[in-house]
Enzyme design. Sequence first.
Site, mmCIF file in Angstrom:
data_model
loop_
_atom_site.group_PDB
_atom_site.id
_atom_site.type_symbol
_atom_site.label_atom_id
_atom_site.label_comp_id
_atom_site.label_asym_id
_atom_site.label_seq_id
_atom_site.Cartn_x
_atom_site.Cartn_y
_atom_site.Cartn_z
ATOM 1 N N CYS B 86 0.843 -1.203 0.000
ATOM 2 C CA CYS B 86 0.000 0.000 0.000
ATOM 3 C C CYS B 86 0.879 1.254 0.000
ATOM 4 O O CYS B 86 1.585 1.506 -0.961
ATOM 5 C CB CYS B 86 -0.963 -0.054 1.190
ATOM 6 S SG CYS B 86 -2.375 1.064 0.997
ATOM 7 N N HIS B 194 -3.450 -5.708 0.974
ATOM 8 C CA HIS B 194 -2.853 -5.945 2.293
ATOM 9 C C HIS B 194 -2.868 -7.422 2.671
ATOM 10 O O HIS B 194 -3.762 -7.858 3.397
ATOM 11 C CB HIS B 194 -3.645 -5.165 3.358
ATOM 12 C CG HIS B 194 -3.435 -3.698 3.329
ATOM 13 N ND1 HIS B 194 -2.419 -3.075 4.020
ATOM 14 C CD2 HIS B 194 -4.108 -2.720 2.693
ATOM 15 C CE1 HIS B 194 -2.478 -1.769 3.804
ATOM 16 N NE2 HIS B 194 -3.489 -1.522 2.998
ATOM 17 N N GLU B 196 -1.161 -8.838 4.895
ATOM 18 C CA GLU B 196 -1.010 -9.001 6.355
ATOM 19 C C GLU B 196 -2.349 -8.924 7.080
ATOM 20 O O GLU B 196 -2.450 -9.270 8.247
ATOM 21 C CB GLU B 196 -0.031 -7.949 6.901
ATOM 22 C CG GLU B 196 -0.590 -6.546 7.140
ATOM 23 C CD GLU B 196 -0.756 -5.710 5.872
ATOM 24 O OE1 GLU B 196 -0.629 -6.273 4.761
ATOM 25 O OE2 GLU B 196 -1.026 -4.505 6.004
#
Lengths: 87, 228
Positions: B86, B194, B196
Site C-alpha cells: 500500500c 494488504h 497481512e
Amino acid sequence: MRFEVLVEVSLRPGVADPQGQTIERSLPTLGFAGVHGVRVGKAIRFELEALDEPAARAEIADMCDRFLSNPVIEDTRVTVTATDPAR
Amino acid sequence: MTIVGVVVFPGSNCEQDAAEAVRALGAHAEVLWHGEATVGDVDAVIVPGGFAHGDYLRPGAIARFSPVMSAVAAFARDGGPVVGICNGFQVLTEAGLLPGALQKNRGLAFVCDTVSLRVETTDSVLTCAATTGDVLRIPINHFEGSYTCSAETLAALRAEDRVVLRYVDNPNGSVDDIAGLCDAGRNVVGLMPHPERAISDLLGSSDGVVLLRSLLEAASGRSSRLAS
C-alpha cells in the site's frame, strides 16, 4: 541574486485527473455551463538565491525532476522573477 | 529464525499488523525506525501501509529521504527481499526501487473492500510459494492506488513477466489491472492490497498467508545461501 519562484505542478496530458473531472461536472449545477478542460494541480512558491537567472532555472529544474514533481505522471511550469535586479 | 524488518515512518499505521502476521507465521519481526540508517541483520524488509510523513507533497515523496531508505535500497541491491504494501508500494516507487507511480483512484473513490487477485507469476519473493493462476481474496484500502507507468515500462513489465498480481475485477483503474509488480531482480515487490490483513479466517480470509510465507521462504533461502 534573489528570485521569487513559482512552480506549478500539474498532471501530464493523458493522465486521468479525477479531481478536475469532478469539478468540471459540478460547475454546471451552479449555472457555469461553459467550463471545459478543468485540470487540478498545485502551486509551490519559494525564494531562491542564485548567481543569475540561468543558474536559478537550472537548479529549479533539478528540484522539479528529483523532488517537487513525479515525472512519471506530472509536468511542471516554472516562473522566475528577480526581486532585486539592482544588486 | 528468519528476521523480518518492518520499517516505521512517522505516519505509518500498518506496521503492527505486518509484524503480527510475520510472528504468526513463525518468524521474528523487528521494527526499523525510519531515522536509523541501517536495517541491521534482517533477512527481509516490509515497508508497511499508512501515511508516511503525512503523504506531504505526494505519497512516499518525503519518506524516500529517511535515512533507513538508503539502507533498504542497499539491501535490495544486494538481493534482499523487500515488499512494499500500500503506502509502502508508493514509497518504493518514489524511491526509484520500482517503476511507475500510483495516482488517485479512478472515479476519485476511496476503496475499502476485499478483492480477488490472480497470481500471475511465482518468480518473485512474494509469490514463490503460490501457484500461477491462484485467485486470492485480499483486502484493499486506498485512495491513491491506481498504478500507472509509461508505455515502455508497461511493455517491459509484460515482456519480463514482472506483473506479480492482477485484479480480477479492477477496483481503481490501474493500468493492465496491475495490483502488484516486481523489479528486474524479482526481489523487490510492491502491491496495493494488504496480505497481512488476511492471515486468518477470523479476519475474513487467510489467503494472505501464502504470500507472506513466500516472503519468509525467500528470506530464509537467501540467509542460508549467505551463510554457506
